[in-house]
Write a protein that holds these residues in place. Structure first.
Motif, PDB file in Angstrom:
ATOM      1  N   ASP A 154       0.805  -1.214   0.000  1.00  0.00           N
ATOM      2  CA  ASP A 154       0.000   0.000   0.000  1.00  0.00           C
ATOM      3  C   ASP A 154       0.841   1.268   0.000  1.00  0.00           C
ATOM      4  O   ASP A 154       0.385   2.302  -0.447  1.00  0.00           O
TER       5      ASP A 154
ATOM      6  N   LYS B  94      -0.058   0.115  -6.232  1.00  0.00           N
ATOM      7  CA  LYS B  94      -1.438  -0.214  -5.872  1.00  0.00           C
ATOM      8  C   LYS B  94      -2.191  -0.778  -7.075  1.00  0.00           C
ATOM      9  O   LYS B  94      -2.944  -1.742  -6.952  1.00  0.00           O
TER      10      LYS B  94
ATOM     11  N   ASP C  81      -1.012  -4.285  -7.906  1.00  0.00           N
ATOM     12  CA  ASP C  81      -1.507  -5.202  -6.878  1.00  0.00           C
ATOM     13  C   ASP C  81      -2.967  -5.570  -7.161  1.00  0.00           C
ATOM     14  O   ASP C  81      -3.343  -6.743  -7.071  1.00  0.00           O
TER      15      ASP C  81
END
Length: 178
Positions: free
Chosen positions: A92, A99, A102
């Protein structure tokens, strides 16, 4: 006796103009340093095409045209995602690209594969690094496509009804199951 009023005005001008001029000069130097190109201005290969290859007329029909030309390399979406993921896997706190990659990898793990066009866009965006805007846009488009696939899968699952189906009735069975 010296005149004090003129020196105050000159001092005020120096205090205002000097920082402004220094800031403009520093900004100019920084802007000049930021224009350094990542690619060489001239190609580094020394190959030159032969004159015979340039002058030879080429006439072909159908499949003959495709002979001799290499097929464009197909990009594997999973490999491109994993390459980006290994480079930007920060969690994060890793920034926007971290991000987004991910999210894309999590959706891929759920079974929603990016399209071939998304994979090609991601591979092309890697060529523009360190400029990350093309990579961010390609990742956003990839995630949007994956979420669309996820929504379609959820919609088709809800329209099909329950997975188990109706409860079979076995002859000779007495009593209720519920």
């Amino acid at each position: 006796m010296t005149l004090q009023a003129g020196s105050n005005r000159d001092l005020w001008r120096r205090l205002v103009i000097t920082p402004v001029a220094t800031g403009a000069m520093a900004a100019g130097l920084l802007a000049g340093a930021a224009t350094a190109a990542a690619q060489p201005a001239e190609p580094t290969t020394t190959e030159t095409p032969t004159a015979a290859a340039e002058d030879a007329p080429r006439s072909c029909t159908g499949d003959d045209c495709k002979r001799g030309e290499p097929e464009p390399a197909k990009v594997n979406a999973d490999q491109v995602l994993m390459q980006i993921y290994t480079e930007y896997a920060q969690g994060d706190g890793g920034g926007q690209v971290s991000k987004l990659i991910d999210d894309a990898v999590n959706l891929r793990r759920q079974g929603f594969r990016p399209s071939n066009a998304n994979a090609e866009a991601l591979a092309a965006a890697l060529e523009y690094r360190p400029h990350q805007t093309p990579l961010v846009e390609a990742l956003r488009n990839t995630i949007a496509y994956q979420r669309k696939l996820k929504a379609q899968a959820a919609l088709s699952a809800s329209q099909q009804g329950p997975v188990a189906g109706p409860v079979p009735v076995i002859p000779g069975m007495t009593g209720s199951l519920g």
